[in-house]
Scaffold this motif. Structure first.
Motif, PDB file in Angstrom:
ATOM      1  N   LEU A 156      -0.073   0.375   0.497  1.00 29.10           N
ATOM      2  CA  LEU A 156       0.443   0.390  -0.869  1.00 29.10           C
ATOM      3  C   LEU A 156       0.419  -1.012  -1.479  1.00 29.10           C
ATOM      4  CD1 LEU A 156       3.427   2.863  -0.360  1.00 29.10           C
ATOM      5  CD2 LEU A 156       1.331   3.304  -1.657  1.00 29.10           C
ATOM      6  N   ASP A 175      -6.837  -3.572  -4.042  1.00 29.55           N
ATOM      7  CA  ASP A 175      -7.696  -3.210  -2.913  1.00 29.55           C
ATOM      8  C   ASP A 175      -7.398  -1.769  -2.499  1.00 29.55           C
ATOM      9  OD1 ASP A 175      -9.176  -2.949  -0.631  1.00 29.55           O
ATOM     10  OD2 ASP A 175      -8.017  -4.398   0.565  1.00 29.55           O
ATOM     11  N   PHE A 176      -8.331  -0.869  -2.780  1.00 32.01           N
ATOM     12  CA  PHE A 176      -8.152   0.535  -2.431  1.00 32.01           C
ATOM     13  C   PHE A 176      -8.954   0.916  -1.184  1.00 32.01           C
ATOM     14  CE2 PHE A 176      -6.154   0.602  -6.429  1.00 32.01           C
ATOM     15  CZ  PHE A 176      -5.468   1.798  -6.581  1.00 32.01           C
ATOM     16  N   ARG A 235      -3.029  -1.760  -2.588  1.00 32.16           N
ATOM     17  CA  ARG A 235      -3.387  -1.061  -3.834  1.00 32.16           C
ATOM     18  C   ARG A 235      -2.874  -1.814  -5.055  1.00 32.16           C
ATOM     19  NH1 ARG A 235      -3.209   5.513  -3.325  1.00 32.16           N
ATOM     20  NH2 ARG A 235      -4.709   5.712  -1.617  1.00 32.16           N
ATOM     21  N   TYR A 236      -1.648  -2.351  -4.942  1.00 36.11           N
ATOM     22  CA  TYR A 236      -1.096  -3.079  -6.077  1.00 36.11           C
ATOM     23  C   TYR A 236      -1.700  -4.476  -6.201  1.00 36.11           C
ATOM     24  CZ  TYR A 236       2.115   0.636  -7.201  1.00 36.11           C
ATOM     25  OH  TYR A 236       2.624   1.848  -7.600  1.00 36.11           O
ATOM     26  N   ARG A 281      -0.786   7.549 -10.085  1.00 33.47           N
ATOM     27  CA  ARG A 281      -1.672   6.659 -10.828  1.00 33.47           C
ATOM     28  C   ARG A 281      -2.555   7.426 -11.814  1.00 33.47           C
ATOM     29  NH1 ARG A 281      -2.680   1.450  -9.097  1.00 33.47           N
ATOM     30  NH2 ARG A 281      -1.361   0.730  -7.391  1.00 33.47           N
ATOM     31  N   ASP A 287       1.110   8.423  -4.251  1.00 33.69           N
ATOM     32  CA  ASP A 287       0.825   7.251  -5.080  1.00 33.69           C
ATOM     33  C   ASP A 287      -0.429   7.475  -5.927  1.00 33.69           C
ATOM     34  OD1 ASP A 287       1.184   4.194  -5.616  1.00 33.69           O
ATOM     35  OD2 ASP A 287      -0.922   4.401  -4.979  1.00 33.69           O
ATOM     36  N   GLY A 288      -1.453   8.071  -5.305  1.00 35.36           N
ATOM     37  CA  GLY A 288      -2.702   8.314  -6.027  1.00 35.36           C
ATOM     38  C   GLY A 288      -2.521   9.278  -7.186  1.00 35.36           C
ATOM     39  N   LEU A 335       0.363   8.149   0.488  1.00 38.37           N
ATOM     40  CA  LEU A 335      -0.745   7.616  -0.313  1.00 38.37           C
ATOM     41  C   LEU A 335      -1.237   8.630  -1.345  1.00 38.37           C
ATOM     42  CD1 LEU A 335      -2.865   5.484   2.168  1.00 38.37           C
ATOM     43  CD2 LEU A 335      -0.916   4.853   0.766  1.00 38.37           C
TER      44      LEU A 335
END
Length: 297
Positions: free
Chosen positions: A152, A159-160, A155-156, A74, A70-71, A67
């Motif tokens: 993940l 929703d975080f 998130r897409y 972004r 991914d963060g 995660l």
């Protein structure tokens, strides 16, 4: 009981009667029991199981690493096109479904590669674990993999605030959250001298120095005869050769297991035959392996 084994057996010590009131017999039996317990502990440490705390840290490391990656991506990449976002939602949904199917069908080997990698990050070699412990770690990684894929996917979908459902993950995340909320300690005064001395003074001395003093004391008090003291000196030198000359506090039971496994491979005549004179343990083993088969047996 070694600290590393206490969580596994929920015991701090093993107790056994020596079944005698004779001092000499008690000493002999105590020695045998001690050696038996050391062999037991060495074997258990050589093929350890994983505690819940270790598994929790393992899955949290995996979850956090993915995660966080991914963060960070972004924060440095451009906007994600709608069709790319939809493909990734479908991709992570498929990944979660595949992990559930593998978990349900007990295909634990599907998490084999990532398990080895995450164990290594925790300083644990998968080869040092017994098969059941490896399977336990793989199962935990599959369970965490489901939450990772669903996080993940969320998130897409925008929703975080996804919350993992896995018990080990929730346990570790709760512990980390409580640690960050804990008030800082108010006592900033320097600890008293007695508290500073957490490690015995001799534990900071090199093994060779402590071993020499111990051997000389045993000989001077007639606890050991000259032959026993000489044999002990040779054993101490072997230990330094195999495990290195370090402070006592730095040795672990893993060092003891490594020492034992290396010594058991030495030829029976390594201390007497001229071909092994002044050689290190590695050189002795290499010279022995180079001999014809009949001479080695």
């Amino acid at each position: 009981m070694p600290d590393t084994l206490r969580p596994r057996f929920r015991l701090k010590e093993l107790v056994r009667s020596l079944a005698t009131t004779d001092l000499r017999a008690a000493k002999a039996r105590a020695c045998r029991v001690y050696l038996a317990s050391e062999s037991l502990f060495t074997a258990l440490c050589a093929t350890p199981m994983l505690t819940d705390d270790q598994l929790a840290r393992l899955v949290q490391d995996f979850y956090g690493t993915i995660l966080d990656g991914d963060g960070q991506g972004r924060l440095t990449h451009a906007a994600i096109p709608p069709d790319t976002r939809e493909r990734r939602v479908a991709q992570y949904e498929t990944m979660a479904a595949r992990a559930r199917d593998a978990l349900a069908c007990n295909r634990l080997e599907e998490a084999g590669f990532v398990t080895v990698a995450m164990l290594r990050k925790q300083g644990i070699a998968a080869a040092d674990l017994e098969p059941r412990a490896v399977a336990q770690a793989r199962q935990a990684m599959l369970r965490a993999g489901i939450d990772v894929a669903e996080a993940l996917k969320a998130r897409y979908e925008g929703d975080f605030n996804f919350e993992p459902r896995d018990r080990l993950l929730k346990m570790q995340l709760t512990a980390l959250d409580e640690a960050t909320k804990a008030p800082p300690t108010q006592n900033t005064a320097a600890p008293p001298a007695a508290e500073k001395e957490a490690v015995p003074p001799h534990a900071l001395e090199l093994f060779s120095a402590v071993a020499a003093v111990f051997r000389n004391t045993q000989a001077a008090t007639n606890t050991w005869d000259n032959q026993t003291a000489s044999q002990a000196g040779a054993t101490f030198r072997l230990f330094v050769d195999i495990c290195g000359d370090r402070p006592l506090a730095t040795y672990t039971r893993k060092d003891a297991g490594h020492f034992r496994s290396r010594v058991e491979r030495l030829p029976n005549d390594y201390g007497k035959h001229p071909r092994y004179r002044n050689l290190t343990v590695d050189e002795i083993l290499a010279a022995h392996e180079a001999l014809p088969y009949k001479q080695r047996t």
